[in-house]
Design a protein around this motif. Structure first.
Motif, mmCIF file in Angstrom:
data_model
loop_
_atom_site.group_PDB
_atom_site.id
_atom_site.type_symbol
_atom_site.label_atom_id
_atom_site.label_comp_id
_atom_site.label_asym_id
_atom_site.label_seq_id
_atom_site.Cartn_x
_atom_site.Cartn_y
_atom_site.Cartn_z
ATOM 1 N N PHE A 143 0.853 -1.195 0.000
ATOM 2 C CA PHE A 143 0.000 0.000 0.000
ATOM 3 C C PHE A 143 0.887 1.243 0.000
ATOM 4 C CE2 PHE A 143 -2.872 -3.099 2.197
ATOM 5 C CZ PHE A 143 -3.885 -3.122 1.235
ATOM 6 N N ILE A 144 0.605 2.159 -0.914
ATOM 7 C CA ILE A 144 1.455 3.343 -1.079
ATOM 8 C C ILE A 144 0.669 4.625 -0.802
ATOM 9 C CG2 ILE A 144 2.896 4.650 -2.694
ATOM 10 C CD1 ILE A 144 3.098 1.941 -4.298
ATOM 11 N N VAL A 145 1.262 5.484 0.023
ATOM 12 C CA VAL A 145 0.722 6.829 0.256
ATOM 13 C C VAL A 145 1.713 7.815 -0.370
ATOM 14 C CG1 VAL A 145 0.040 8.562 1.951
ATOM 15 C CG2 VAL A 145 -0.369 6.131 2.427
ATOM 16 N N GLN A 159 -5.565 6.719 -1.630
ATOM 17 C CA GLN A 159 -5.936 8.119 -1.859
ATOM 18 C C GLN A 159 -5.118 8.990 -0.899
ATOM 19 O OE1 GLN A 159 -10.411 8.640 -2.438
ATOM 20 N NE2 GLN A 159 -10.332 6.602 -1.546
ATOM 21 N N ALA A 160 -4.077 9.580 -1.426
ATOM 22 C CA ALA A 160 -3.097 10.267 -0.584
ATOM 23 C C ALA A 160 -3.696 11.375 0.258
ATOM 24 C CB ALA A 160 -1.978 10.835 -1.456
ATOM 25 N N SER A 209 -13.959 9.475 6.173
ATOM 26 C CA SER A 209 -12.569 9.123 5.854
ATOM 27 C C SER A 209 -12.268 7.667 6.195
ATOM 28 C CB SER A 209 -11.593 10.048 6.586
ATOM 29 O OG SER A 209 -11.887 10.141 7.957
ATOM 30 N N THR A 210 -12.818 7.170 7.291
ATOM 31 C CA THR A 210 -12.585 5.762 7.655
ATOM 32 C C THR A 210 -13.185 4.834 6.613
ATOM 33 O OG1 THR A 210 -12.591 6.337 10.014
ATOM 34 C CG2 THR A 210 -12.862 4.017 9.459
ATOM 35 N N GLN A 211 -14.371 5.187 6.103
ATOM 36 C CA GLN A 211 -14.988 4.361 5.058
ATOM 37 C C GLN A 211 -14.175 4.422 3.767
ATOM 38 O OE1 GLN A 211 -17.834 2.204 5.192
ATOM 39 N NE2 GLN A 211 -16.816 1.622 3.286
ATOM 40 N N LEU A 212 -13.666 5.600 3.421
ATOM 41 C CA LEU A 212 -12.847 5.734 2.215
ATOM 42 C C LEU A 212 -11.568 4.911 2.335
ATOM 43 C CD1 LEU A 212 -13.239 9.557 1.499
ATOM 44 C CD2 LEU A 212 -14.100 7.689 0.080
#
Length: 309
Positions: free
Chosen positions: A245-247, A283-284, A296-299
């Motif tokens: 996973f990349i931010v 989604q950075a 935001s938690t759901q996203l």
């Protein structure tokens, strides 16, 4: 005949009227007993404040999810994530790390909500209006997220709706967690910043992936810190995660992201993640600029769920 019917109906009608009056009195009494002020920590806050300045994006998206968006009069509009772009129309309350005290004072808010980025200004902001810092405990992020959401529910007299939203979100989390654990896939979270890489594990700012969503860590020894543990491509190759996973920090705040193409690296391509479509860019702006809210938690959950498909 009519007189006889009326004779029997009259008591029933009177009873209905009396019951209705009693219910209205009960409702008025309940309204009257509701507190006009609550205390959160050592901060006294008027219940259901009308004007709110919000710096914490997680708090902002929770207010939005609870139907309270019209109360928001100010925010750091230049640093809002895309999913909150409709709030760019409110007054600009300053930068994400440096609130505009003069502007906020002019707005005369009833409440100011801040994140850790503005904590150094809490004392000065408190002189303008009650200022609440809804912190997230990285060691128990979901519990503190729920507590913050319920706190906002209490402040704005939306506690019932807040509980319903939490229950629905928790159901979604448990579903993904069950699938993640069953998959036995290992996951590694890496933040890219103009070519520099740092890894995050359990108990970190992105630890929700392991600690709440149930993905097994590819490295259990990552040192927890605000900016993560500095790593390189050889490290990623050695840990060989099933999911990477990349931010991309530069996409969240701006900068040169040309060196952040992690998926194109030869060593990454040879990992399990690289071979099996498991390199997933998150989604950075959500992950770096927000978190700890209902939306935001759901996203975030939607983002990591891609690794299970």
């Amino acid at each position: 005949m009519f007189k006889k019917i009326f004779k029997y109906l009259l008591p029933a009608l009177l009873l209905v009227v009396l019951v209705a009056c009693g219910e209205k009195k009960t409702e008025k009494k309940a309204e009257a007993t509701k507190p006009s002020e609550i205390t959160v920590g050592d901060i006294k806050i008027t219940v259901n404040p009308k004007k709110v300045v919000v710096f914490d994006n997680g708090a902002l998206d929770t207010l939005d999810a609870l139907g309270l968006g019209e109360k928001v009069i100010g925010a750091p509009v230049k640093n809002l994530p895309a999913y909150l772009k409709k709030y760019k129309k409110v007054e600009n309350a300053g930068g994400i790390k440096e609130p505009d005290l003069e502007k906020i004072n002019q707005l005369k808010p009833d409440l100011i909500l801040i994140s850790g980025r503005q904590q150094d200004f809490q004392e000065k902001l408190s002189k303008i209006a009650p200022t609440l810092f809804l912190s997230l405990d990285e060691k128990d992020v979901w519990a503190s997220t729920k507590e913050n959401i319920l706190t906002l529910g209490k402040i704005f007299d939306k506690e019932k709706l807040a509980k319903e939203k939490i229950d629905s979100l928790e159901e979604n989390i448990l579903k993904v967690k069950k699938e993640a654990e069953a998959s036995k896939k290992t996951a590694l979270v890496v933040m890219a910043n103009e070519g520099q890489l740092s890894a995050f594990g359990s108990g970190s700012r992105f630890g929700i992936i392991n600690d709440v969503f149930g993905f097994a860590p590819a490295d259990k020894e990552i040192k927890s810190s605000t900016h993560g543990q500095g790593v390189n491509y050889e490290y990623i190759s050695q840990k060989n995660p099933d999911l990477l996973f990349i931010v991309d920090r530069t996409k969240a705040i701006g900068g040169d992201s040309s060196k952040n193409n992690i998926a194109d690296n030869a060593l990454v391509k040879e990992t399990n993640a690289g071979k099996n479509g498991g390199v997933i860019e998150l989604q950075a702006d959500v992950w770096y600029l927000s978190g700890g809210g209902l939306e935001s938690t759901q996203l975030m959950l939607d983002d990591v769920e891609k690794g299970l498909k």
